[in-house]
Write an enzyme that holds these catalytic residues in place. Sequence first.
Site, short mmCIF file in Angstrom:
data_model
loop_
_atom_site.label_atom_id
_atom_site.label_comp_id
_atom_site.label_asym_id
_atom_site.label_seq_id
_atom_site.Cartn_x
_atom_site.Cartn_y
_atom_site.Cartn_z
N LYS A 158 0.87 -1.18 0.00
CA LYS A 158 0.00 0.00 0.00
C LYS A 158 0.91 1.23 0.00
O LYS A 158 1.17 1.84 1.04
CB LYS A 158 -0.91 -0.07 1.24
CG LYS A 158 -2.23 0.61 1.07
CD LYS A 158 -3.17 0.24 2.17
CE LYS A 158 -4.26 1.26 2.36
NZ LYS A 158 -5.09 1.54 1.19
N1 PMP Z 1 -7.56 -2.24 -3.08
C1 PMP Z 1 -6.99 -1.02 -2.93
C2 PMP Z 1 -6.21 -0.44 -4.04
C3 PMP Z 1 -7.18 -0.32 -1.73
O1 PMP Z 1 -6.64 0.89 -1.56
C4 PMP Z 1 -7.96 -0.89 -0.70
C5 PMP Z 1 -8.18 -0.13 0.58
N2 PMP Z 1 -7.15 -0.35 1.51
C6 PMP Z 1 -8.51 -2.17 -0.90
C7 PMP Z 1 -8.27 -2.81 -2.11
C8 PMP Z 1 -9.27 -2.86 0.18
O2 PMP Z 1 -8.37 -3.27 1.18
P1 PMP Z 1 -8.83 -3.35 2.72
O3 PMP Z 1 -10.00 -4.22 2.76
O4 PMP Z 1 -7.63 -3.92 3.40
O5 PMP Z 1 -9.13 -1.96 3.15
#
Ligand code: PMP
Length: 315
Positions: A158
Site C-alpha cells: 500500500k
Molecule cells: N484495493 C486497494 C487499491 C485499496 O486501496 C484498498 C483499501 N485499503 C482495498 C483494495 C481494500 O483493502 P482493505 O479491505 O484492506 O481496506
Amino acid sequence: MHLGDLTVYHDGRLSRYDDAKVGLLTHGLQYGTGCFEGIRGFWNAREEELYLLQLADHYDRLAQSARILMIELPLSTPQLCELTADICRRNAFRGDVYVRPFAYKANEDIGVRLHGVKDAFAMVAIPFERYFDTNQGLKVGVSSWRRIDDTMAPARAKITGTYVNSALAKSEAVMNGFDEAIMLSAEGHVSEGSAENVFMVRRGVLYTPDPSQNILEGVTRRAVITLAKDELGLDVVERALDRSELVVADELFITGSAAGIQWIESVDHRPIGGGVRGPIAGAMIDTYDRAIRGALPQYHSWLTRTYAGTHAAAS
Ligand code: PMP
C-alpha cells in the site's frame, strides 16, 4: 473536533495535528516513497465502546509494505495496535473512526532511491462516517487505466506513490458519471477498484480475483471470504475473472476498510442482476455489519476494544 486539535503521533511522540509538520522537500512527499494503512473503528453505542477492526492484520500488511520499500517500522505490530487504541482514547472518540498510520522516507534532499534514506512514522485518527454516501447500488465503469503490474510497482504493497494509479481511475470514472472504477490488469483480467476489492456471484458461487491479478490483498476481502464460507456456507473461488464475466454476473460487490461492502447496480451502464441488491450481497452486508460492531461473538478476535474498563470516553 477541529482537525488541528486532534492528538496524533509523529516521530516518536504525541503532538497536536497542527504542530506535526514535514518539510517541503520530504522524500515521501516528493517521490511517493511511503506506505500506509486505512483502518476503521466502529462505535457501539449500547456498550459505549469503540471497536477497532482487524488491527493486527493491517499492521502486518504495513510491515510487508515497509519491507518492500526498505523502511524500518519503529514499532512492532502489538505496539502499533496499542498505540492505535491509545490515540483513539486520547481523542475521546464517540463515533466511527478512520485511522491512518503511515511510514515514509524522510530525508529532505534531492535524489530518488530507497536505500540510505532515513525513515519516519506517523499516525492520525479522525472521526469518519461514510466513504460512499449511499446505501444504493454503485454505478461502476471499467477504467481505461490499467492496474499497475507487480513488475512495475507492487499492488500488494500500500504505497503512497502508487495511489496515482487509483486516483486517475477514480477521477475518470466520476467525471464520466460513475461512482467508482474497476481496473483491469495489464493482461486484461479484472483486478480491483480504486480502493476496493471486487467480488462476483455466479450460480451461487462467490468469485474474487486471486493475488496474482495485481490486487491489494484486502483485509476486508479476507474477512468476507471467511464470512462467506463459515456463515453463509458459500463456495469461494479465487481466480482470474474476465471483463465479460462482470456483465453476466448475478451479483457484484466491492469491499474495503473505508468502503465496507457496497453492492454494484451496473457496470458500464449495464444493470447487474436486474439492477437490484442481490440476496448474497445483502446477506454479506448484514453479516459483516454485525461482525464489525461486536454482535457476533465468534469474530470478537477481529476487534480491539478502545475503552474497555477505562471509560475515559465520557464527554
Ligand atoms: N484495493 C486497494 C487499491 C485499496 O486501496 C484498498 C483499501 N485499503 C482495498 C483494495 C481494500 O483493502 P482493505 O479491505 O484492506 O481496506
